[in-house]
Scaffold this motif. Structure first.
Motif, mmCIF file in Angstrom:
data_model
loop_
_atom_site.group_PDB
_atom_site.id
_atom_site.type_symbol
_atom_site.label_atom_id
_atom_site.label_comp_id
_atom_site.label_asym_id
_atom_site.label_seq_id
_atom_site.Cartn_x
_atom_site.Cartn_y
_atom_site.Cartn_z
ATOM 1 N N ALA A 60 45.312 27.135 62.868
ATOM 2 C CA ALA A 60 45.005 25.706 62.818
ATOM 3 C C ALA A 60 43.509 25.502 62.944
ATOM 4 O O ALA A 60 42.810 26.291 63.586
ATOM 5 N N LEU A 61 43.025 24.441 62.356
ATOM 6 C CA LEU A 61 41.642 24.045 62.540
ATOM 7 C C LEU A 61 41.442 23.453 63.925
ATOM 8 O O LEU A 61 42.345 22.793 64.456
ATOM 9 N N ALA A 62 40.280 23.659 64.497
ATOM 10 C CA ALA A 62 39.965 23.046 65.790
ATOM 11 C C ALA A 62 39.995 21.527 65.688
ATOM 12 O O ALA A 62 40.331 20.837 66.656
ATOM 13 N N GLU A 63 39.664 21.011 64.523
ATOM 14 C CA GLU A 63 39.615 19.569 64.308
ATOM 15 C C GLU A 63 41.000 18.962 64.130
ATOM 16 O O GLU A 63 41.136 17.731 64.063
ATOM 17 N N ASP A 64 42.023 19.784 64.037
ATOM 18 C CA ASP A 64 43.395 19.299 63.818
ATOM 19 C C ASP A 64 44.350 20.248 64.528
ATOM 20 O O ASP A 64 45.008 21.072 63.911
ATOM 21 N N SER A 65 44.425 20.117 65.849
ATOM 22 C CA SER A 65 45.153 21.089 66.674
ATOM 23 C C SER A 65 46.663 21.013 66.530
ATOM 24 O O SER A 65 47.368 21.987 66.778
ATOM 25 N N GLY B 2 39.211 28.196 67.838
ATOM 26 C CA GLY B 2 38.421 29.287 67.272
ATOM 27 C C GLY B 2 38.599 30.540 68.097
ATOM 28 O O GLY B 2 37.636 31.238 68.423
ATOM 29 N N CYS B 3 39.838 30.850 68.414
ATOM 30 C CA CYS B 3 40.145 31.860 69.443
ATOM 31 C C CYS B 3 39.893 33.286 69.005
ATOM 32 O O CYS B 3 39.923 34.200 69.836
ATOM 33 N N GLY B 4 39.664 33.510 67.693
ATOM 34 C CA GLY B 4 39.505 34.889 67.252
ATOM 35 C C GLY B 4 40.770 35.679 67.532
ATOM 36 O O GLY B 4 41.876 35.270 67.173
ATOM 37 N N THR B 5 40.621 36.797 68.216
ATOM 38 C CA THR B 5 41.785 37.629 68.529
ATOM 39 C C THR B 5 42.154 37.566 70.009
ATOM 40 O O THR B 5 42.810 38.454 70.534
ATOM 41 N N GLY B 6 41.713 36.503 70.691
ATOM 42 C CA GLY B 6 42.194 36.239 72.051
ATOM 43 C C GLY B 6 41.292 36.676 73.180
ATOM 44 O O GLY B 6 41.743 36.777 74.324
ATOM 45 N N TRP C 297 30.534 26.439 64.006
ATOM 46 C CA TRP C 297 31.228 26.398 62.719
ATOM 47 C C TRP C 297 32.006 25.096 62.521
ATOM 48 O O TRP C 297 32.553 24.862 61.447
ATOM 49 N N LEU C 298 32.077 24.252 63.533
ATOM 50 C CA LEU C 298 32.983 23.107 63.496
ATOM 51 C C LEU C 298 32.326 21.855 62.926
ATOM 52 O O LEU C 298 31.113 21.683 62.986
ATOM 53 N N ASP C 299 33.163 20.965 62.414
ATOM 54 C CA ASP C 299 32.763 19.599 62.124
ATOM 55 C C ASP C 299 32.861 18.863 63.460
ATOM 56 O O ASP C 299 33.941 18.425 63.868
ATOM 57 N N LEU C 300 31.750 18.775 64.161
ATOM 58 C CA LEU C 300 31.788 18.335 65.558
ATOM 59 C C LEU C 300 32.263 16.895 65.707
ATOM 60 O O LEU C 300 32.953 16.573 66.687
ATOM 61 N N GLU C 301 31.934 16.042 64.770
ATOM 62 C CA GLU C 301 32.390 14.653 64.880
ATOM 63 C C GLU C 301 33.913 14.582 64.873
ATOM 64 O O GLU C 301 34.527 13.908 65.711
ATOM 65 N N ARG C 302 34.522 15.280 63.948
ATOM 66 C CA ARG C 302 35.994 15.304 63.878
ATOM 67 C C ARG C 302 36.581 16.051 65.086
ATOM 68 O O ARG C 302 37.618 15.661 65.624
#
Length: 254
Positions: free
Chosen positions: A88-93, A47-51, A111-116
């Protein structure tokens, strides 16, 4: 099997403003996290945004992979030779197993699906790797403009914040963290900004976009005029401060 949650995109439309006006994280935070990590070969910033965090991490880690689900955010990210940006999604790097010393999520864990996400962290973490959930809540403005900003944040924008915003205001304390938690120091982002810089930052808020969509630009312009009257010389810098909230865990891997 749980279906993945849809990506809630509150920020792509403001990606250029995000790049221009969101503050960077302090060196003390980077030093703390680097000191906790088992090595400094690779960090993943989700979820890096613009760095805003990715680029400072590159000062201490040999390789930084920075991911965001928003292609617009990645397109506006600050280039750096030590940072590899990916949509990429945080849940699938997409990273290989046992390859990362530090995983960070700054102002995005809600904002994340924390379990995944936690399953993905376990997969990519090296033994002893560290996960850091980082947030900053309501800004603190020096002097006379402070009550004007507070009024706008709480009363004018209050109904327009996404429900997930409460997690940020709570410093992520209500989010589960299934790893051995490490004590974190008291840290803050602090900048010296003139009026235009603060207004640019406030204009990146998701609640501003929601209010603008529903009511037009007039409420935001009214706030800007009130803030200018309280500020005085618009070129005079004032101290803006965001206390950081950290949830840091030592990752246990299978």
């Amino acid at each position: 099997m749980t279906e993945p949650r849809a990506f809630k995109d509150h920020f792509s439309a403001a990606a250029a403003g995000y790049a221009a006006h969101r503050p960077r994280y302090p060196a003390a935070l980077i030093d703390h996290l680097a000191g906790l990590a088992p090595a400094t070969a690779c960090a993943l910033d989700c979820g890096c945004g613009t760095g805003q965090l990715s680029v400072p991490l590159a000062g201490r880690f040999a390789r930084v992979v920075a991911t965001d689900a928003s292609a617009a955010q990645i397109a506006n990210a600050e280039p750096h030779p030590g940072v590899e940006y990916r949509v990429a999604l945080a849940e699938d790097s997409g990273l290989p197993p046992a390859s990362v010393d530090l995983v960070t999520v700054a102002q995005a864990a809600h904002w994340l699906d924390l379990e995944r996400f936690y399953a993905e962290v376990r997969r990519i973490a090296r033994p002893g790797a560290v996960l850091a959930l980082i947030s900053y809540g309501v800004l603190q403005v020096e002097g006379a403009p402070a009550p004007v900003v507070e009024q706008f944040y709480y009363r004018v924008l209050g109904p327009w914040w996404p429900a997930e915003r409460r997690h940020v205001e709570e410093g992520y304390q209500s989010l589960p963290l299934p790893f051995a938690e490490c004590r974190a120091p008291a840290l803050a982002i602090e900048v010296q900004w003139p009026l235009a810089e603060l207004l640019g930052y406030i204009d990146t808020w998701s609640a501003v976009r929601a209010l603008e969509k529903a009511r037009g630009r007039a409420p935001v312009e009214r706030f800007a005029a009130e803030l200018a009257a309280a500020w005085g010389d618009p070129g005079m810098p004032r101290t803006i401060r965001w206390p950081l909230a950290l949830r840091v865990g030592r990752v246990s891997v299978p």
